[in-house]
Design a protein around this motif. Structure first.
Motif, mmCIF file in Angstrom:
data_model
loop_
_atom_site.group_PDB
_atom_site.id
_atom_site.type_symbol
_atom_site.label_atom_id
_atom_site.label_comp_id
_atom_site.label_asym_id
_atom_site.label_seq_id
_atom_site.Cartn_x
_atom_site.Cartn_y
_atom_site.Cartn_z
ATOM 1 N N SER A 1 -7.194 -84.993 -59.002
ATOM 2 C CA SER A 1 -6.834 -86.160 -58.555
ATOM 3 C C SER A 1 -5.903 -86.148 -57.304
ATOM 4 N N ARG A 2 -4.753 -85.703 -57.619
ATOM 5 C CA ARG A 2 -3.653 -85.910 -56.449
ATOM 6 C C ARG A 2 -3.662 -84.795 -55.586
ATOM 7 N N HIS A 3 -3.979 -83.610 -56.064
ATOM 8 C CA HIS A 3 -3.631 -82.538 -55.208
ATOM 9 C C HIS A 3 -5.364 -81.925 -54.588
ATOM 10 N N ILE A 4 -6.156 -81.481 -55.576
ATOM 11 C CA ILE A 4 -7.069 -80.766 -54.956
ATOM 12 C C ILE A 4 -8.173 -81.487 -54.502
ATOM 13 N N LEU A 5 -8.741 -82.754 -55.060
ATOM 14 C CA LEU A 5 -9.818 -83.456 -54.202
ATOM 15 C C LEU A 5 -9.334 -84.138 -53.053
ATOM 16 N N ASN A 6 -7.963 -84.654 -52.975
ATOM 17 C CA ASN A 6 -7.045 -85.150 -52.088
ATOM 18 C C ASN A 6 -7.169 -84.298 -50.907
ATOM 19 N N SER A 7 -6.961 -83.084 -50.982
ATOM 20 C CA SER A 7 -7.090 -82.070 -50.136
ATOM 21 C C SER A 7 -8.278 -81.787 -49.428
ATOM 22 N N ALA A 8 -9.308 -81.757 -50.417
ATOM 23 C CA ALA A 8 -10.660 -81.188 -50.134
ATOM 24 C C ALA A 8 -11.129 -82.223 -48.996
ATOM 25 N N VAL A 9 -11.158 -83.594 -49.334
ATOM 26 C CA VAL A 9 -11.858 -84.479 -48.388
ATOM 27 C C VAL A 9 -11.225 -84.561 -47.130
ATOM 28 N N VAL A 10 -10.155 -83.716 -46.646
ATOM 29 C CA VAL A 10 -9.966 -83.843 -45.539
ATOM 30 C C VAL A 10 -10.790 -83.067 -44.500
ATOM 31 N N ALA A 11 -11.756 -82.022 -45.115
ATOM 32 C CA ALA A 11 -12.699 -81.283 -44.446
ATOM 33 C C ALA A 11 -13.620 -82.072 -43.723
ATOM 34 N N GLU A 12 -13.709 -83.179 -44.081
ATOM 35 C CA GLU A 12 -14.673 -84.300 -43.504
ATOM 36 C C GLU A 12 -14.123 -84.227 -41.998
ATOM 37 N N ARG A 13 -13.000 -84.210 -41.789
ATOM 38 C CA ARG A 13 -12.223 -84.468 -40.394
ATOM 39 C C ARG A 13 -12.420 -83.178 -39.432
ATOM 40 N N LEU A 14 -13.457 -82.021 -39.988
ATOM 41 C CA LEU A 14 -13.380 -80.921 -39.453
ATOM 42 C C LEU A 14 -14.637 -80.744 -38.673
ATOM 43 N N SER A 15 -14.839 -80.015 -37.810
ATOM 44 C CA SER A 15 -16.341 -79.706 -37.004
ATOM 45 C C SER A 15 -16.497 -78.129 -37.342
ATOM 46 N N PRO A 16 -17.670 -77.851 -37.328
ATOM 47 C CA PRO A 16 -18.261 -76.462 -37.665
ATOM 48 C C PRO A 16 -17.676 -75.536 -36.504
ATOM 49 N N GLY A 17 -16.980 -74.436 -36.856
ATOM 50 C CA GLY A 17 -16.668 -73.377 -36.378
ATOM 51 C C GLY A 17 -15.163 -73.628 -35.855
ATOM 52 N N VAL B 1 -6.136 -92.422 -40.105
ATOM 53 C CA VAL B 1 -7.530 -92.471 -40.565
ATOM 54 C C VAL B 1 -7.407 -92.111 -41.928
ATOM 55 N N TYR B 2 -8.542 -92.285 -42.490
ATOM 56 C CA TYR B 2 -8.773 -92.050 -44.058
ATOM 57 C C TYR B 2 -9.769 -91.145 -44.521
ATOM 58 N N ALA B 3 -9.671 -90.169 -45.133
ATOM 59 C CA ALA B 3 -10.806 -89.326 -45.601
ATOM 60 C C ALA B 3 -11.004 -89.480 -47.275
ATOM 61 N N GLY B 4 -12.488 -89.419 -47.424
ATOM 62 C CA GLY B 4 -12.670 -89.729 -48.927
ATOM 63 C C GLY B 4 -13.027 -91.022 -49.271
ATOM 64 N N GLU B 5 -13.364 -91.932 -48.099
ATOM 65 C CA GLU B 5 -13.345 -93.448 -48.329
ATOM 66 C C GLU B 5 -14.498 -93.419 -49.308
ATOM 67 N N ASN B 6 -15.646 -92.558 -49.336
ATOM 68 C CA ASN B 6 -16.812 -93.002 -50.118
ATOM 69 C C ASN B 6 -17.094 -92.166 -51.377
ATOM 70 N N THR B 7 -15.763 -91.426 -51.609
ATOM 71 C CA THR B 7 -15.796 -90.788 -52.943
ATOM 72 C C THR B 7 -14.398 -90.897 -53.886
ATOM 73 N N LEU B 8 -13.512 -91.064 -53.286
ATOM 74 C CA LEU B 8 -12.052 -91.302 -54.031
ATOM 75 C C LEU B 8 -11.593 -92.649 -54.375
ATOM 76 N N GLU B 9 -11.169 -93.179 -55.400
ATOM 77 C CA GLU B 9 -10.728 -94.154 -55.516
ATOM 78 C C GLU B 9 -9.447 -94.491 -54.464
ATOM 79 N N GLN B 10 -8.650 -93.772 -54.369
ATOM 80 C CA GLN B 10 -7.685 -93.825 -53.449
ATOM 81 C C GLN B 10 -7.728 -92.770 -52.230
ATOM 82 N N PRO B 11 -8.498 -93.245 -51.289
ATOM 83 C CA PRO B 11 -8.842 -92.164 -49.970
ATOM 84 C C PRO B 11 -7.283 -91.694 -49.431
#
Length: 207
Positions: free
Chosen positions: A48-64, A187-197
């Motif tokens: 909750s604090r480390h892995i998911l919190n980091s993984a959602v940041v991938a939303e902010r990336l573009s392919p390539g 900005v916030y990442a994980g707003e649709n998935t995490l309790e605390q984006p």
């Protein structure tokens, strides 16, 4: 300290790559004490604090995207992002030898062909990346000095931040002209998935 079990939401975030994320969590938990990766009290919040919190940041990336994760340490946020986004390239930048060795071994163990590890400091990088990420590395003004020189025009810094984000932005704006920066945004990442984006500061370099 017990290790946090895999939360249900991890399946939604990692999808078909969940098994790789579980392997990473197991390796991180097993090796954490030996390599000084996370504090012993952090294992019950590993997901909750480390892995998911980091993984959602991938939303902010573009392919390539070509991403440098500065001060990668335990591979956060770089490795969870690399697991989620095989369509992007990641360079994990870590100056400490034993941690950079651990990162190389872990990327190989996870079969992540989109990851390379570079034993260096952020300020040693050439301008070749269009995204630089950082988590718990430094306050924004110091981080900009590390990270901005490695960014290509139009690239951005994505920093995982907490309550002082806005305060740090005000201080960092003084460096805008020197490092050719055009915008600072929370900005916030994980707003649709995490309790605390995940709260992020994004700093864009002029095209």
């Amino acid at each position: 300290m017990p290790v946090e079990p895999v939360p249900d939401i991890a399946k939604e975030i990692f999808g078909e790559h969940l098994n790789t994320a579980v392997l990473y969590a197991e390796k991180l938990a097993n090796d954490s004490d030996t390599y000084g990766l996370l504090g012993p009290r952090e294992l019950d919040k590993l997901w909750s604090r480390h892995i998911l919190n980091s993984a959602v940041v991938a939303e902010r990336l573009s392919p390539g995207d070509n991403v440098a994760d500065i001060g990668s340490g335990a591979g956060l946020p770089g490795l969870p992002m690399a697991i989620v986004r095989p369509d992007c390239r990641f360079t994990l930048v870590e100056p400490m030898e034993r941690r950079s060795d651990w990162l190389k071994e872990t990327a190989k163990h996870l079969g992540l062909s989109n990851v390379r590890v570079f034993r260096a400091r952020g300020e040693d990088l050439d301008p070749q990346f269009n995204v630089v990420t950082a988590r718990a590395v430094a306050a924004m003004p110091k981080l900009i000095r590390f990270a901005a020189p490695s960014l290509l025009p139009g690239g951005k810094i994505i920093a995982l931040k907490g309550a002082k984000a806005e305060e740090e932005i005000e201080e960092a704006k003084k460096l805008a002209k020197k490092f050719k920066l055009e915008s600072f945004e929370v900005v916030y990442a994980g707003e649709n998935t995490l309790e605390q984006p995940t709260k992020l500061v994004e700093v864009k370099k002029i095209d």
